[in-house]
Scaffold this motif. Structure first.
Motif, PDB file in Angstrom:
ATOM      1  N   GLN B  33       0.839  -1.190   0.000  1.00  0.00           N
ATOM      2  CA  GLN B  33       0.000   0.000   0.000  1.00  0.00           C
ATOM      3  C   GLN B  33       0.880   1.249   0.000  1.00  0.00           C
ATOM      4  O   GLN B  33       1.986   1.245   0.547  1.00  0.00           O
ATOM      5  CB  GLN B  33      -0.898   0.009   1.240  1.00  0.00           C
ATOM      6  CG  GLN B  33      -1.809  -1.205   1.320  1.00  0.00           C
ATOM      7  CD  GLN B  33      -2.670  -1.209   2.567  1.00  0.00           C
ATOM      8  OE1 GLN B  33      -2.675  -0.276   3.344  1.00  0.00           O
ATOM      9  NE2 GLN B  33      -3.426  -2.276   2.742  1.00  0.00           N
ATOM     10  N   THR B  48      -3.631   0.361  -3.219  1.00  0.00           N
ATOM     11  CA  THR B  48      -3.100  -0.951  -2.857  1.00  0.00           C
ATOM     12  C   THR B  48      -2.801  -1.711  -4.130  1.00  0.00           C
ATOM     13  O   THR B  48      -3.637  -1.748  -5.035  1.00  0.00           O
ATOM     14  CB  THR B  48      -4.107  -1.741  -2.017  1.00  0.00           C
ATOM     15  OG1 THR B  48      -4.432  -1.013  -0.835  1.00  0.00           O
ATOM     16  CG2 THR B  48      -3.541  -3.097  -1.625  1.00  0.00           C
ATOM     17  N   VAL B  50      -1.594  -5.531  -5.601  1.00  0.00           N
ATOM     18  CA  VAL B  50      -1.675  -6.903  -5.124  1.00  0.00           C
ATOM     19  C   VAL B  50      -0.943  -7.886  -6.039  1.00  0.00           C
ATOM     20  O   VAL B  50      -0.281  -8.811  -5.570  1.00  0.00           O
ATOM     21  CB  VAL B  50      -3.145  -7.328  -4.987  1.00  0.00           C
ATOM     22  CG1 VAL B  50      -3.256  -8.763  -4.514  1.00  0.00           C
ATOM     23  CG2 VAL B  50      -3.883  -6.403  -4.036  1.00  0.00           C
ATOM     24  N   THR B  51      -1.032  -7.679  -7.340  1.00  0.00           N
ATOM     25  CA  THR B  51      -0.493  -8.635  -8.305  1.00  0.00           C
ATOM     26  C   THR B  51       0.876  -8.189  -8.791  1.00  0.00           C
ATOM     27  O   THR B  51       1.072  -7.007  -9.119  1.00  0.00           O
ATOM     28  CB  THR B  51      -1.434  -8.763  -9.507  1.00  0.00           C
ATOM     29  OG1 THR B  51      -2.748  -9.093  -9.044  1.00  0.00           O
ATOM     30  CG2 THR B  51      -0.952  -9.830 -10.470  1.00  0.00           C
ATOM     31  N   ARG B  94       1.833 -10.661   6.520  1.00  0.00           N
ATOM     32  CA  ARG B  94       0.896 -11.599   7.123  1.00  0.00           C
ATOM     33  C   ARG B  94      -0.500 -11.004   6.953  1.00  0.00           C
ATOM     34  O   ARG B  94      -0.652  -9.832   6.735  1.00  0.00           O
ATOM     35  CB  ARG B  94       1.197 -11.808   8.609  1.00  0.00           C
ATOM     36  CG  ARG B  94       2.497 -12.491   8.895  1.00  0.00           C
ATOM     37  CD  ARG B  94       2.613 -12.762  10.386  1.00  0.00           C
ATOM     38  NE  ARG B  94       2.540 -11.543  11.157  1.00  0.00           N
ATOM     39  CZ  ARG B  94       2.226 -11.517  12.449  1.00  0.00           C
ATOM     40  NH1 ARG B  94       1.932 -12.634  13.074  1.00  0.00           N
ATOM     41  NH2 ARG B  94       2.193 -10.386  13.116  1.00  0.00           N
ATOM     42  N   TYR B  95      -1.476 -11.807   7.126  1.00  0.00           N
ATOM     43  CA  TYR B  95      -2.843 -11.363   6.909  1.00  0.00           C
ATOM     44  C   TYR B  95      -3.175 -10.221   7.843  1.00  0.00           C
ATOM     45  O   TYR B  95      -3.156 -10.362   9.040  1.00  0.00           O
ATOM     46  CB  TYR B  95      -3.772 -12.550   7.139  1.00  0.00           C
ATOM     47  CG  TYR B  95      -5.173 -12.330   6.651  1.00  0.00           C
ATOM     48  CD1 TYR B  95      -5.427 -11.976   5.346  1.00  0.00           C
ATOM     49  CD2 TYR B  95      -6.252 -12.498   7.505  1.00  0.00           C
ATOM     50  CE1 TYR B  95      -6.715 -11.799   4.893  1.00  0.00           C
ATOM     51  CE2 TYR B  95      -7.543 -12.315   7.070  1.00  0.00           C
ATOM     52  CZ  TYR B  95      -7.764 -11.971   5.766  1.00  0.00           C
ATOM     53  OH  TYR B  95      -9.037 -11.795   5.314  1.00  0.00           O
ATOM     54  N   SER B  96      -3.458  -9.045   7.268  1.00  0.00           N
ATOM     55  CA  SER B  96      -3.877  -7.853   7.981  1.00  0.00           C
ATOM     56  C   SER B  96      -2.811  -7.230   8.867  1.00  0.00           C
ATOM     57  O   SER B  96      -3.133  -6.518   9.797  1.00  0.00           O
ATOM     58  CB  SER B  96      -5.127  -8.126   8.835  1.00  0.00           C
ATOM     59  OG  SER B  96      -6.225  -8.395   8.009  1.00  0.00           O
ATOM     60  N   LEU B  98       0.598  -4.727   8.628  1.00  0.00           N
ATOM     61  CA  LEU B  98       1.378  -3.877   7.731  1.00  0.00           C
ATOM     62  C   LEU B  98       2.702  -3.476   8.364  1.00  0.00           C
ATOM     63  O   LEU B  98       2.749  -3.180   9.551  1.00  0.00           O
ATOM     64  CB  LEU B  98       0.616  -2.596   7.415  1.00  0.00           C
ATOM     65  CG  LEU B  98      -0.609  -2.683   6.522  1.00  0.00           C
ATOM     66  CD1 LEU B  98      -1.190  -1.310   6.298  1.00  0.00           C
ATOM     67  CD2 LEU B  98      -0.259  -3.323   5.193  1.00  0.00           C
TER      68      LEU B  98
END
Lengths: 116, 110
Positions: B33, B48, B50-51, B94-96, B98
């Protein structure tokens, strides 16, 4: 616009005093973070909660810092006793679990803490 | 050890110039982000990515995520004084959770 509300905006306190910072996350957000920002270290993660449960507080000095979410509308960060090295801007952020659309997180305006 | 390295740390340019700031890491991120922070305020999310290889445009701002998802860049075309601020990148490992870089302070003079 929905906002994350932090209080107080500014706090000056004497070394050794207890400091409590409060955060009202955006209604419906299930994830809450506490960050500390200094010139030297930048933004450091102190703690985060999902669905009010603490998931990670490894960045927080456990002997003097504590973070809680007594309910979904309030998160608190306490420092007892405070020390001059705790002087920083403390941010709360809330959000939904990330997905490919990338909601990201919404930050409050911060609490500027000065410990003298 | 700083997980995310941002460069340059400070950039002062004239209105109308183009610029690029970088965010680099040896780690792979599931997403990255970009935020902008103005004095006395909290960071505000810009985008954000992502790819790997993804490019997103937000008016005069172009964001790119590296193919290996370890780095990102932000390019601003024809900078304006309103672009002044601290630009922060943040990686999700990790998930959530930053992790933030220290930021690039941009000053655009009229």
């Amino acid at each position: 616009d929905a906002r994350v509300t932090q209080t107080p905006r500014d706090k000056v306190t004497e070394m050794g005093q207890e400091v409590t910072m409060r955060c009202q996350p955006i209604l419906g957000h299930n994830t809450v973070f506490w960050y500390r920002q200094t010139m030297m270290q930048g933004l450091e993660l102190l703690a985060y909660f999902r669905n009010r449960a603490p998931l990670d507080d490894s960045g927080m000095p456990k002997d003097r810092f504590s973070a809680e979410m007594p309910d979904a509308t309030l998160a608190t960060l306490k420092i007892q006793p405070s020390e001059p090295r705790d002087s920083a801007v403390y941010f709360c952020a809330s959000g939904l679990e990330l997905d490919r659309d990338g909601y990201g997180y919404t930050f409050g305006s911060g609490t500027r803490l000065t410990v003298v | 050890t700083q997980l995310l390295e941002q460069s340059p740390q400070f950039l002062s340019i004239q209105e109308g110039e183009n610029l690029t700031v970088y965010c680099n890491s040896s780690s792979v991120f599931s997403s990255l982000q970009w935020y902008r922070q103005e004095p006395g305020e909290g960071p505000v999310l810009l985008v954000t990515v992502v790819t790997g290889g993804e490019v997103k445009k937000l008016k005069r701002l172009t964001f790119q995520f590296g193919d290996a998802r370890k780095d990102s860049s932000l390019h601003i075309t024809a900078a304006q004084p309103g672009d002044t601020g601290l630009y922060l990148c943040a990686g999700d490992r990790r998930y959530s959770t930053l992790t933030f870089g220290k930021g690039t302070m941009l000053l655009v003079s009229p």
